[in-house]
Enzyme design. Structure first.
Site, PDB file in Angstrom:
ATOM      1  CD  GLU A  81      -3.090  -0.839   0.179  1.00 34.00           C
ATOM      2  OE1 GLU A  81      -2.906  -0.003  -0.726  1.00 34.00           O
ATOM      3  OE2 GLU A  81      -4.120  -1.520   0.283  1.00 34.00           O
ATOM      4  CG  HIS A  99      -4.273   1.223   5.145  1.00 36.71           C
ATOM      5  ND1 HIS A  99      -5.632   1.365   4.956  1.00 36.71           N
ATOM      6  CD2 HIS A  99      -3.928   0.092   4.495  1.00 36.71           C
ATOM      7  CE1 HIS A  99      -6.071   0.365   4.212  1.00 36.71           C
ATOM      8  NE2 HIS A  99      -5.063  -0.437   3.924  1.00 36.71           N
ATOM      9  CG  HIS A 101      -7.648  -4.112   6.235  1.00 40.89           C
ATOM     10  ND1 HIS A 101      -7.135  -5.246   5.639  1.00 40.89           N
ATOM     11  CD2 HIS A 101      -7.195  -3.065   5.487  1.00 40.89           C
ATOM     12  CE1 HIS A 101      -6.411  -4.902   4.583  1.00 40.89           C
ATOM     13  NE2 HIS A 101      -6.430  -3.581   4.473  1.00 40.89           N
ATOM     14  CE1 TYR A 120     -16.884  16.240  21.044  1.00 44.55           C
ATOM     15  CE2 TYR A 120     -19.110  15.681  21.736  1.00 44.55           C
ATOM     16  CZ  TYR A 120     -17.750  15.772  22.006  1.00 44.55           C
ATOM     17  OH  TYR A 120     -17.265  15.398  23.235  1.00 44.55           O
ATOM     18  CG  HIS A 161      -9.133  -1.360   1.306  1.00 49.10           C
ATOM     19  ND1 HIS A 161      -8.343  -1.158   0.193  1.00 49.10           N
ATOM     20  CD2 HIS A 161      -8.273  -1.702   2.296  1.00 49.10           C
ATOM     21  CE1 HIS A 161      -7.075  -1.394   0.510  1.00 49.10           C
ATOM     22  NE2 HIS A 161      -7.020  -1.707   1.779  1.00 49.10           N
ATOM     23  CE1 TYR A 216     -11.393  26.900  26.218  1.00 42.94           C
ATOM     24  CE2 TYR A 216     -12.860  26.891  24.323  1.00 42.94           C
ATOM     25  CZ  TYR A 216     -12.408  27.491  25.471  1.00 42.94           C
ATOM     26  OH  TYR A 216     -12.972  28.683  25.860  1.00 42.94           O
TER      27      TYR A 216
END
Length: 220
Positions: A81, A99, A101, A120, A161, A216
């Site tokens: 990758e 990265h 899975h 949020y 993926h 903050y």
């Protein structure tokens, strides 16, 4: 930077990278050798090697490439990758990329074009998290799709993926990965209750959260 200082920086970064990679496995964000981690040290990109279990990695296994993908350090092959990681470094100020899975995030990537704004903390990733269109792993096409989904974001989902997140440091990239997986798990749980639809945050609510986070820092 002297050669010794540079070497010390590479060794420290590799230790931190391996620790982060092992953490993704310990916290079940990856299975086996799936997923990969990288960190930038000057013009070098340190990256986990292909097909090696994280618990077997040693200082002698360090792998590094330049931004063009030319291998400059190590005998092991870099992760398949690598195009994902290099595309992030070429187009952002990232210091590290993770990265995975992760199972809940991957599940969400098969259901919707973006993760609904259920919490949020999406604001900490730049806003509603997009899903990059599917392409074969390890390809330039996947890297391009990912970069499109990362516009003004620090994390995205990869369809069918997994996830990609970046940050100034390995700790920040990992934290964003973990937050994304948690939000995906939250949405799946809320959306699974028959007869009920989860309430979602509006764009203005996410912007308000982003402003507060900038002022903050992350709540704790």
């Amino acid at each position: 930077m002297t050669d010794q200082v540079r070497q010390d920086a590479i060794e420290r970064a590799w230790e931190d990278l391996v620790a982060t990679a092992r953490r993704t496995a310990a916290e079940r964000l990856v299975v086996g050798t799936s997923g990969n981690v990288s960190a930038r040290v000057g013009g070098l990109v340190l990256v986990t090697p292909s097909g090696v279990p994280y618990d077997r990695l040693t200082p002698a296994d360090a792998v590094a490439v330049d931004l063009d993908g030319n291998q400059l350090l190590g005998e092991l092959a870099p992760t398949s990758e690598l195009p994902l990681h290099l595309e992030v470094y070429r187009n952002t100020n990232a210091g590290a990329v993770v990265h995975t899975h992760a199972v809940h995030a991957t599940a969400v990537s098969t259901l919707v074009p973006e993760l609904p704004p259920i919490h949020y903390m999406a604001a900490a990733l730049g806003g509603t998290v997009r899903v990059a269109r599917y392409a074969l792993y390890g390809t330039d096409e996947l890297a391009a799709n990912m970069l499109h989904a990362l516009r003004e974001r620090t994390a995205c989902l990869l369809q069918n993926h997994g996830t990609v997140a970046y940050g100034d440091s390995l700790d920040q990239a990992y934290d964003r990965t973990a937050q994304l997986e948690w939000m995906c798990r939250l949405w799946l749980a809320a959306a699974s209750l028959p007869g009920h639809t989860p309430s979602l945050l509006s764009g203005s609510q996410l912007r308000e959260a982003a402003e507060k986070l900038q002022g903050y820092g992350q709540p704790g």
